[in-house]
Design a protein around this motif. Structure first.
Motif, PDB file in Angstrom:
ATOM      1  N   ARG A 136      17.578   4.382  15.116  1.00 48.82           N
ATOM      2  CA  ARG A 136      17.255   4.148  16.510  1.00 48.82           C
ATOM      3  C   ARG A 136      18.504   3.923  17.353  1.00 48.82           C
ATOM      4  NH1 ARG A 136      13.699   0.314  14.972  1.00 48.82           N
ATOM      5  NH2 ARG A 136      15.164  -1.293  15.646  1.00 48.82           N
ATOM      6  N   GLU A 137      19.380   3.065  16.841  1.00 41.48           N
ATOM      7  CA  GLU A 137      20.493   2.647  17.694  1.00 41.48           C
ATOM      8  C   GLU A 137      21.753   3.476  17.501  1.00 41.48           C
ATOM      9  OE1 GLU A 137      21.198  -1.569  17.513  1.00 41.48           O
ATOM     10  OE2 GLU A 137      19.054  -2.033  17.462  1.00 41.48           O
ATOM     11  N   LEU A 138      21.912   4.044  16.279  1.00 38.46           N
ATOM     12  CA  LEU A 138      23.185   4.709  15.997  1.00 38.46           C
ATOM     13  C   LEU A 138      23.028   6.209  15.747  1.00 38.46           C
ATOM     14  CD1 LEU A 138      24.565   2.108  13.397  1.00 38.46           C
ATOM     15  CD2 LEU A 138      25.094   2.192  15.842  1.00 38.46           C
ATOM     16  N   ASP A 139      21.790   6.672  15.696  1.00 35.34           N
ATOM     17  CA  ASP A 139      21.556   8.078  15.361  1.00 35.34           C
ATOM     18  C   ASP A 139      22.097   8.396  13.955  1.00 35.34           C
ATOM     19  OD1 ASP A 139      20.119  10.034  16.620  1.00 35.34           O
ATOM     20  OD2 ASP A 139      21.912  11.180  17.193  1.00 35.34           O
ATOM     21  N   VAL A 140      22.072   7.385  13.123  1.00 35.73           N
ATOM     22  CA  VAL A 140      22.635   7.498  11.772  1.00 35.73           C
ATOM     23  C   VAL A 140      21.526   7.233  10.772  1.00 35.73           C
ATOM     24  CG1 VAL A 140      23.980   6.074  10.154  1.00 35.73           C
ATOM     25  CG2 VAL A 140      25.052   6.956  12.237  1.00 35.73           C
ATOM     26  N   THR A 141      21.515   7.988   9.673  1.00 36.20           N
ATOM     27  CA  THR A 141      20.555   7.680   8.624  1.00 36.20           C
ATOM     28  C   THR A 141      21.126   8.063   7.267  1.00 36.20           C
ATOM     29  OG1 THR A 141      18.224   7.812   7.966  1.00 36.20           O
ATOM     30  CG2 THR A 141      19.259   9.859   8.729  1.00 36.20           C
ATOM     31  N   PHE A 142      20.375   7.802   6.230  1.00 35.39           N
ATOM     32  CA  PHE A 142      20.871   8.063   4.873  1.00 35.39           C
ATOM     33  C   PHE A 142      19.700   8.083   3.909  1.00 35.39           C
ATOM     34  CE2 PHE A 142      21.695   3.724   6.380  1.00 35.39           C
ATOM     35  CZ  PHE A 142      20.846   2.988   5.576  1.00 35.39           C
ATOM     36  N   HIS A 143      19.979   8.544   2.719  1.00 36.84           N
ATOM     37  CA  HIS A 143      19.025   8.534   1.621  1.00 36.84           C
ATOM     38  C   HIS A 143      18.935   7.100   1.109  1.00 36.84           C
ATOM     39  CE1 HIS A 143      17.890   9.056  -2.660  1.00 36.84           C
ATOM     40  NE2 HIS A 143      17.267  10.149  -2.266  1.00 36.84           N
ATOM     41  N   LEU A 144      17.719   6.670   0.766  1.00 39.34           N
ATOM     42  CA  LEU A 144      17.557   5.302   0.270  1.00 39.34           C
ATOM     43  C   LEU A 144      16.998   5.347  -1.146  1.00 39.34           C
ATOM     44  CD1 LEU A 144      17.872   2.359   1.078  1.00 39.34           C
ATOM     45  CD2 LEU A 144      15.572   2.428   1.984  1.00 39.34           C
ATOM     46  N   HIS A 145      17.764   4.813  -2.067  1.00 42.93           N
ATOM     47  CA  HIS A 145      17.352   4.828  -3.470  1.00 42.93           C
ATOM     48  C   HIS A 145      17.125   3.400  -3.951  1.00 42.93           C
ATOM     49  CE1 HIS A 145      17.115   5.757  -7.700  1.00 42.93           C
ATOM     50  NE2 HIS A 145      18.124   4.937  -7.959  1.00 42.93           N
ATOM     51  N   ALA A 146      16.044   3.200  -4.690  1.00 44.43           N
ATOM     52  CA  ALA A 146      15.801   1.877  -5.281  1.00 44.43           C
ATOM     53  C   ALA A 146      16.085   1.941  -6.775  1.00 44.43           C
ATOM     54  CB  ALA A 146      14.366   1.441  -5.029  1.00 44.43           C
ATOM     55  N   ASP A 147      17.096   1.205  -7.189  1.00 44.62           N
ATOM     56  CA  ASP A 147      17.399   1.083  -8.613  1.00 44.62           C
ATOM     57  C   ASP A 147      16.498  -0.042  -9.142  1.00 44.62           C
ATOM     58  OD1 ASP A 147      18.339   0.472 -11.105  1.00 44.62           O
ATOM     59  OD2 ASP A 147      20.462   0.461 -10.544  1.00 44.62           O
ATOM     60  N   ALA A 148      15.292   0.391  -9.595  1.00 45.96           N
ATOM     61  CA  ALA A 148      14.326  -0.569 -10.128  1.00 45.96           C
ATOM     62  C   ALA A 148      14.264  -0.417 -11.643  1.00 45.96           C
ATOM     63  CB  ALA A 148      12.961  -0.338  -9.490  1.00 45.96           C
ATOM     64  N   CYS A 149      15.409  -0.034 -12.228  1.00 46.04           N
ATOM     65  CA  CYS A 149      15.443   0.181 -13.683  1.00 46.04           C
ATOM     66  C   CYS A 149      14.942  -1.057 -14.409  1.00 46.04           C
ATOM     67  CB  CYS A 149      16.858   0.522 -14.131  1.00 46.04           C
ATOM     68  SG  CYS A 149      17.293   2.210 -13.712  1.00 46.04           S
ATOM     69  N   TYR A 150      15.429  -2.205 -13.983  1.00 47.65           N
ATOM     70  CA  TYR A 150      14.940  -3.399 -14.638  1.00 47.65           C
ATOM     71  C   TYR A 150      13.607  -3.854 -14.064  1.00 47.65           C
ATOM     72  CZ  TYR A 150      14.315  -7.856 -16.808  1.00 47.65           C
ATOM     73  OH  TYR A 150      13.761  -8.876 -17.528  1.00 47.65           O
ATOM     74  N   GLY A 151      13.511  -3.991 -12.740  1.00 50.13           N
ATOM     75  CA  GLY A 151      12.371  -4.706 -12.168  1.00 50.13           C
ATOM     76  C   GLY A 151      11.162  -3.893 -11.775  1.00 50.13           C
ATOM     77  N   GLY A 152      11.245  -2.576 -11.887  1.00 49.28           N
ATOM     78  CA  GLY A 152      10.178  -1.727 -11.354  1.00 49.28           C
ATOM     79  C   GLY A 152       8.785  -2.069 -11.851  1.00 49.28           C
ATOM     80  N   TYR A 153       8.676  -2.418 -13.128  1.00 47.01           N
ATOM     81  CA  TYR A 153       7.356  -2.711 -13.687  1.00 47.01           C
ATOM     82  C   TYR A 153       6.720  -3.949 -13.046  1.00 47.01           C
ATOM     83  CZ  TYR A 153       6.958   0.839 -17.336  1.00 47.01           C
ATOM     84  OH  TYR A 153       6.805   2.016 -17.998  1.00 47.01           O
ATOM     85  N   ALA A 154       7.530  -4.770 -12.391  1.00 47.82           N
ATOM     86  CA  ALA A 154       6.958  -5.941 -11.728  1.00 47.82           C
ATOM     87  C   ALA A 154       6.004  -5.524 -10.622  1.00 47.82           C
ATOM     88  CB  ALA A 154       8.074  -6.843 -11.184  1.00 47.82           C
ATOM     89  N   ALA A 155       6.106  -4.268 -10.158  1.00 52.44           N
ATOM     90  CA  ALA A 155       5.151  -3.801  -9.147  1.00 52.44           C
ATOM     91  C   ALA A 155       3.723  -3.837  -9.686  1.00 52.44           C
ATOM     92  CB  ALA A 155       5.516  -2.389  -8.684  1.00 52.44           C
ATOM     93  N   ALA A 156       3.573  -3.802 -11.018  1.00 53.45           N
ATOM     94  CA  ALA A 156       2.230  -3.884 -11.606  1.00 53.45           C
ATOM     95  C   ALA A 156       1.565  -5.223 -11.278  1.00 53.45           C
ATOM     96  CB  ALA A 156       2.300  -3.683 -13.113  1.00 53.45           C
ATOM     97  N   VAL A 157       2.402  -6.242 -11.066  1.00 49.86           N
ATOM     98  CA  VAL A 157       1.866  -7.561 -10.728  1.00 49.86           C
ATOM     99  C   VAL A 157       1.123  -7.505  -9.393  1.00 49.86           C
ATOM    100  CG1 VAL A 157       2.526  -9.945 -10.174  1.00 49.86           C
ATOM    101  CG2 VAL A 157       3.687  -8.742 -12.049  1.00 49.86           C
ATOM    102  N   THR A 158       1.546  -6.586  -8.532  1.00 51.39           N
ATOM    103  CA  THR A 158       0.968  -6.539  -7.175  1.00 51.39           C
ATOM    104  C   THR A 158      -0.282  -5.658  -7.081  1.00 51.39           C
ATOM    105  OG1 THR A 158       2.203  -4.591  -6.397  1.00 51.39           O
ATOM    106  CG2 THR A 158       3.333  -6.716  -6.270  1.00 51.39           C
TER     107      THR A 158
END
Lengths: 665, 665
Positions: free
Chosen positions: A364-386
Motif C-alpha cells: 500500500r505505502e511503498l508499492d513493494v511486495t515479496f514472496h512470503l514463505h513459512a518455514d513450519a518444518c518444526y511447528g506446522g503440525y501444531a495447526a492440527a490443534v486448531t
C-alpha cells in the motif's frame, strides 16, 4: 543424591493421561518399555506375509527360482550364517543409540515414531516403490499427493488450487521453496523480454491494483509484484502466441536459463541500473540451513538479511517494517521473506498474521511486495490443534479448555497458525512433529501454478509424453529430487489416517506435548534448586523448554557458559560410556541473531548487557534445552512409576552440585 | 500366441546359477516367489524383539507407562481396530504395485533389495537415528562414514585422504558435487582478494607446474587451476594470518558469501573483463537432473554444454577436446566436466581414462583445467567387479573367465572403471546397483579438504563447539541436507558387510546381471520375430538392453515411434487394469543430445538420416529398454520354471503382431 523435591501441590491438573476420555494415544506408539510390542510384531508379520503371498500369486506357473535344495547348499548356509551373525553385531551396536523413546530423553526434537508410520514404512518398503514417477510407484505416488492434500487442508490451503509433495527433509523443502520464489519474483522480467520478442503487449496487476504493461515498467516495478499477480501473468503469456514460441521466448529471458552471470549483464544493458542484488529476509532465529540454501542458490549469504526477534524469539513486525522500508529506499529487491513457525531452538511461532500485515502495508505505502514463505518444518503440525473434526477452526478458548490451562494458547497464537493459509509456500516436516520415520519433509504451494516455474519441461509438452499421461504421474518433473522412497509416503499416509490432522489425532497428540512442556516449565520455575538458581526462557509457543542454571559464584558470562556446558556434558551421551539419568541438549545464542532476545536473560543472570555480550563474539550464551515430544509427560504416571518432571528436576539439581566445583574450584 | 522360439543351441553357457561354485546369492534376496520368507521373517522378528527388550532394559525401575489395563479401554481397542483395518486397506492398495522382484519385470533400474539391507533398515529405523549429527545417531553416523570409506576403497580413492557421505539420492549428490566444484574453481579468485586484504603474498601451482602469485594472475589464470592446487592454496591461506582474519578476508571475496550478482560486478571492477559465464560440460546422455541442478545453482541451463557421445553412448574424447579448445579460445571458464559411468538409459560407461587424458592435454597445451566429476550414480557399483577379495585389481581376462564370456569386458572397460580413482568427485547410488532401499545416494570426494569449501562454519571454530567434539560428529556442517535417516546407513552397511564390494559380493552379483543382459541381448539378436525385425543397440557396457522393433510396413520415423510406443503400452502397467506377461520401459532419444549416436540406428531402420531426425524435433526416437538387475537371468532356471529370456522373446513377438494393426490399419 537427594530425593526429588516435591512438586508444588495444586500447581498442575493431575488427570492421568490414561484416564483421559480418549485413551487411544496409548496405542499410538510402541511405548517407552515396548508395551505395544505384541501389536507391532503382529502387524509387521502380517505385512511381511501379505507381501510374500502377493509374490507367490504373481504368475505361480513360474515355479521357484530359489529351490529348497539350494537352501541345503554350503553357499546358502554360509550366506545365512554371515547375515545372521552380522545382524547380531549390528543389533548389539545399535544399543549404543539414544533412548529417544524414554521419558528420560529431554533433548532434541526426537522421539519415537507412530506404530502406524513404522508399519506403513515397512509394508511399502517391501514393494520398493520409487516416487519419482508413478510408473515405478502407482500406489505410493498417489499416497504422496494425498498426504500433501491433507497437509494443505490442515493449513487452510484450497486443496484444488494448492499442490505439494514430500521431500527428503526440511533443507530440501526450504531450498525448493526459495528456488521457486526466485523464479516467481523474477518472472515479470522474463515476461517483459518475452513480450518484446513476441511483439505482444502484456499486463501485470501491480500491488496497488492498477494494471501495468510489462514493457513500460521499470526493473524495480517488475520485481515488485505479488506472487498471485505474477502467476496470472505467467498464465496469460501462454495465450498470446503458440506454445513453442512462448517457451522459446520465455527461456531466452529466464534467470534459470540465462544464469546469474549473464543475467546481471543483461539487466544492466536493458535497464541501465541493474539494482542491488536481491535479498532474502529471515527471522534472526532461522535454522542454519538457510545459509547453505542461499549460498547454493548463488544468492550469497551477504543477501541473507536477519530480521530481529523479540524476547519471545518471534520475528518483530516493527523491525520487519523498518527492514523493508530501508531496503525499499535503497531499491533492493526482496526475493522472499521467511517467517518461522516453530523455531528449532525454542519452538517460537512468528506472528505470521502481523508479518502478512507488514507486507500489505508495504504494498500500500511503498508499492513493494515479496514472496512470503513459512518455514513450519518444526511447528506446522501444531495447526492440527486448531482444527475440529469437521475441518472448521477451534477457538483459543476451546483449545484452552481441552488443555486444562487458563491462559494458553492465546488468541494471537491461533491467529498466527491460521495465517499459514496466506503464506505463498509452507514447509513442514512429517519426520518432526508428524512422528514418522526419516526421511519425510514436505513443501506446500498455495498456488499450484508456481511448480511450473521450476518444471523441467514446458507444460505444453507433457501431454505428448504418453497416452493417458496425467501431469501428476511424473513427480520428477516438478521437484528437485529424483528417486525417492514411496515407503515414506505410505508411512505418513497411514499415520495421518489413524491420527487425523485435527483435534482427534495429531491435534490431541501435540496439545498433550504442549501441556507437558508447560508443566515442565512451571515445575522448573517453582522448584527448589538450593544454592542454584534457574533462569527460564519464556513459556514456549509449542513444546521446547529452555533454561540456564546459575550460581552466585559465577560472575561472568564465560563462567555461566562453562557451568551450563558442564551440566550439558553430564546430562548427555557426549562422553563415551556415559549413562546419565536424564538427557538434555543445549544451544548457543549468538550475536547478532539473538541481540533482540537476550537482554532480559543477561539481566537476570547479572552478567552484563547486550553490548558486553556482543563483544564476547562467538561464545554467545549457552542455553539448555528440553524438547517435550512425549505425550505422556502431561501428568504424573500411575505409581510406582516415577514422574519424569520431578525426577528430572532432582537430577538437574544434583548435576548442578556436581558441576560447580569444576567451574569454580 | 505361438510357443517361444528355441534358444539357439550353444549360444550361451548354461551353467544354472544354483550350481555355480558359490550359491550364496540365492540367500541374498527374498526371491521372486518369496522363497526366503522364513529367513526374512525370522530376522525381522529378531530385530524387533531385540529392540523391544533393549527398551525394557532401559531403566526398568520406570515401570510401564502404557499398562495392560489401558489396553482394555475402549479408546485403545478402537485405535487398534482402526490401525489394523487401515493397514489392511493399505496392503490391498499396495498390491497394485510393480512386480520389480519378478523375472518378468524387464523395465527400469528397479529390482528388489537385499535381505541384508531390508533388515538393516528395519532394525535401525526402530531406533529412529538422525544422521545429521552423531548426538542423534552415535552408531549410524559412524556406519555412514564406514560405508563411504568402503565405497572410496572400491573406487580406488585413498581412504585417509578422501571423504564422503550418503545423500537422499543422485540428484542431491550431484548437486552437492557441482556446488563444491564451483567453490573450488573460484577459490583462487577469493584467495587473491583475501591475500590483498591481508597484505600477504600467496602462490598457486599452475597447470604447467610453475608457481604463480595470485595477485599477479589474470582472472582467466585464477579460474584455471587444478582442484589439488586450489586446495593446497586454501590450506596455505590459513597459515598466513590469524584464523579469524583469514575467515573474514576469505568470506569477503567468496562467491558463496557475495552471491553471483555482486560477484559479477566485482570481477568487472577488479579485472576489467569479467569473462563469459562459467560452463559445465556433460556427456550428452547425462541425466535430466543436471538441468535442474545448473538452474538451481544459478549457473543457468545455457551454461550446460553437451559433449557429443559416440555410437556406444559414451562421451567422445575427441569431441570433448574440441569443446574444451573452443571454449578456451573464447576464454570461457569450465567449472566442471561431468563424465557418466553408467548412463541411466543405456548403462554406457564413459572412457573416463580418455576424458582424464583430455584434461591433461588441456593443462599441457592450453594452460586450462577444470574439476572432473564422475556421475556414477547408476554404474559405480560395477567397480566391485574389478576388485579381488584382497583389494587388488582383477584383469579384464580374469573377469571374462569368471563371466564365461570370450570378449567382454575388454581392457578399455576395466581402465574406465579404474580411472574413477582419478576423478575429483564421484557420485554413486546404493539404491540403484547397491540393491538397498531408497533413499541412498552417495558422494565421494577424492580430497577431503574440498568439503570445507561448503561447510557452514570456518574450520577453526569447530573444536570450540564442545569438549571432545570430533569434526566428523556433525555431518550437517559439511553436507547440503540436514535431518536424514540413520536407517539408510545401517541398510547399506549391513548389505556391504555380507556382500563385500569385490568379486565375492557385489562384484559377483553385478557380473551376473551383466551376463544376463548379454544373454538377453544375444537372444534378441538371433531370435525369429517372423515378419518383424529387431534393431538392437550395441551390447551394453553394464546391463541395460535397448532395442527398437520394426516392420516393413513402417516407412516413417513417426510410424516406427508409434509402433514401439504401442509395444511399450502393451508391455507396461500404464493402462489401468493391465496385466502384461512382461514389463518393459522405453525412452526417447532426442536431438541434439543423441546426434552422435543415432545415425547407425536410423540407417538400420531405413527412416532417413540425422538431418531428417533433427527436423522431427521433440518426437525423437522411441527406444525400448530392459534393465537386467535380476542375477537369475544369466542361465535358464531348472525345469519346469520358464526361462524368462525365451518367454520374453515370445511375448515380444506376440505383442508386435498385436500392435501393428493399430499403427498400420
Amino acid at each position: 543424591m537427594q530425593g526429588p523435591p516435591p512438586l508444588p501441590p495444586e500447581s498442575w491438573p493431575l488427570t492421568p493421561f490414561h484416564r483421559m476420555p480418549d485413551s487411544s494415544l496409548t496405542a499410538a506408539f510402541l511405548g517407552p518399555h515396548g508395551e505395544n510390542a505384541d501389536l507391532l510384531e503382529r502387524l509387521v508379520t502380517e505385512a511381511l506375509r501379505d507381501h510374500v503371498f502377493w509374490r507367490r500369486n504373481y504368475h505361480p506357473e513360474d515355479g521357484f527360482t530359489i529351490r529348497e535344495t539350494d537352501k541345503r547348499t554350503e553357499g546358502y548356509e554360509r550366506a545365512v550364517a554371515t547375515l545372521t551373525q552380522e545382524l547380531m553385531g549390528l543389533l548389539a551396536e545399535l544399543k549404543r543409540g539414544v533412548p529417544f523413546f524414554s521419558g528420560r530423553y529431554k533433548g532434541h526434537m526426537s522421539y519415537e515414531q507412530t506404530i502406524a508410520s513404522q508399519i506403513g514404512y515397512f509394508a511399502a518398503m517391501l514393494y520398493n516403490p520409487n516416487n519419482v514417477a508413478s510408473e515405478a510407484s502407482p500406489v505410493t505416488t498417489r499416497l504422496e499427493l494425498e498426504v500433501a492434500a491433507q497437509l494443505a487442508r490442515m493449513l487452510g490451503y484450497d486443496p484444488a488450487r494448492s499442490w505439494g509433495h514430500l521431500t527428503s527433509g526440511g533443507t530440501v523443502a526450504n531450498f525448493e521453496a526459495l528456488w521457486i520464489a526466485r523464479n516467481v519474483i523474477y518472472l515479470p522480467v522474463a515476461a517483459a523480454g518475452a513480450a518484446e520478442q513476441l511483439g505482444v503487449a502484456l499486463e501485470v496487476r501491480r500491488p496497488g491494483g492498477a494494471r501495468g504493461r510489462v514493457d513500460r515498467l521499470s526493473l524495480w516495478e517488475l520485481v515488485n509484484n505479488s506472487p498471485d499477480a505474477v502467476l496470472d501473468l505467467w498464465e496469460a503469456l501462454w495465450t498470446v502466441a503458440p506454445h513453442a514460441d512462448v517457451h522459446r521466448a520465455l527461456s531466452a529471458h529466464s534467470l534459470s536459463t540465462v544464469g546469474y552471470q549473464d543475467y546481471a549483464r543483461r539487466l544492466a544493458r536493458a535497464y541501465g541500473d541493474p539494482l542491488p542484488a536481491g535479498v532474502v529476509l529471515v527471522a534472526a532465529t532461522a535454522h542454519y540451513s538457510w545459509e547453505k540454501i542461499v549460498r547454493a542458490l548463488g544468492i550469497g549469504s551477504n543477501q541473507l538479511v536477519f530480521v530481529p526477534v523479540d524476547t519471545h524469539f518471534r520475528m518483530d513486525p516493527d523491525a520487519l517494517w523498518d527492514t523493508v522500508a530501508k531496503l525499499s529506499a535503497r531499491r533492493v529487491p526482496i526475493i522472499s521473506c521467511i517467517s518461522v513457525c516453530g523455531t528449532t531452538e525454542e519452538s517460537a511461532v512468528d506472528r505470521l498474521d502481523a508479518v502478512l500485515a507488514v507486507r500489505e502495508r508495504a504494498e500500500r505505502e511503498l508499492d513493494v511486495t515479496f514472496h512470503l514463505h513459512a518455514d513450519a518444518c518444526y511447528g506446522g503440525y501444531a495447526a492440527a490443534v486448531t482444527r475440529r473434526a469437521d475441518g472448521t477452526r477451534r477457538t483459543a478458548a476451546e483449545i484452552r479448555a481441552s488443555m486444562e490451562t487458563a491462559s494458553w494458547p492465546d488468541d494471537a497464537w491461533v491467529r498466527a497458525l491460521e495465517a499459514l493459509a496466506e503464506a505463498d509456500s509452507v514447509t513442514i516436516d512429517p519426520h518432526k512433529l508428524g512422528y514418522v520415520p526419516y526421511p519425510a519433509g514436505a513443501i506446500l504451494l498455495r498456488d499450484r501454478r508456481a511448480r511450473e516455474l521450476v518444471a523441467i519441461d514446458p507444460p505444453y509438452l507433457v501431454p505428448a509424453r504418453g497416452v493417458g499421461a496425467d501431469e501428476d504421474r511424473f513427480l520428477g518433473r516438478f521437484i528437485f529430487e529424483g528417486s525417492k522412497p514411496g515407503a515414506s509416503a505410505a508411512a505418513v499416509w497411514l499415520s495421518h489416517t489413524v491420527l487425523p490432522l485435527d483435534e482427534r489425532g495429531y491435534g490431541r497428540l501435540i496439545e498433550r506435548t504442549m501441556v507437558g512442556a508447560r508443566r515442565l516449565h512451571a515445575a522448573l520455575g517453582t522448584a527448589d534448586f538450593g544454592a542454584f538458581r534457574i533462569v527460564l526462557l519464556p513459556e514456549p509457543d509449542i513444546n521446547i523448554v529452555c533454561y540456564i542454571l546459575h550460581h552466585p559464584a559465577l560472575s561472568t558470562l564465560g563462567a555461566v557458559n562453562a557451568f551450563n556446558e558442564g551440566i550439558y556434558e553430564r546430562l548427555s551421551l557426549s562422553r563415551p560410556g556415559a549413562s546419565p539419568p536424564y538427557i538434555i541438549t543445549r544451544t548457543r545464542f549468538q550475536t547478532p541473531m539473538y541481540d533482540g532476545a537476550v537482554e532480559p536473560l543477561l539481566q537476570r543472570l547479572g552478567v552484563g548487557d547486550v553490548a558486553t555480550w556482543r563483544a564476547s563474539g562467538a561464545d554467545g550464551l549457552v542455553v539448555l534445552r528440553s524438547t517435550v515430544m512425549d505425550p505422556f509427560l502431561m501428568a504424573p504416571p500411575p505409581p510406582p512409576a516415577p514422574d519424569h518432571v520431578s525426577g528430572f528436576i532432582a537430577a538437574l539439581r544434583h548435576t548442578c552440585e556436581d558441576t560447580l566445583p569444576s567451574v569454580v574450584p
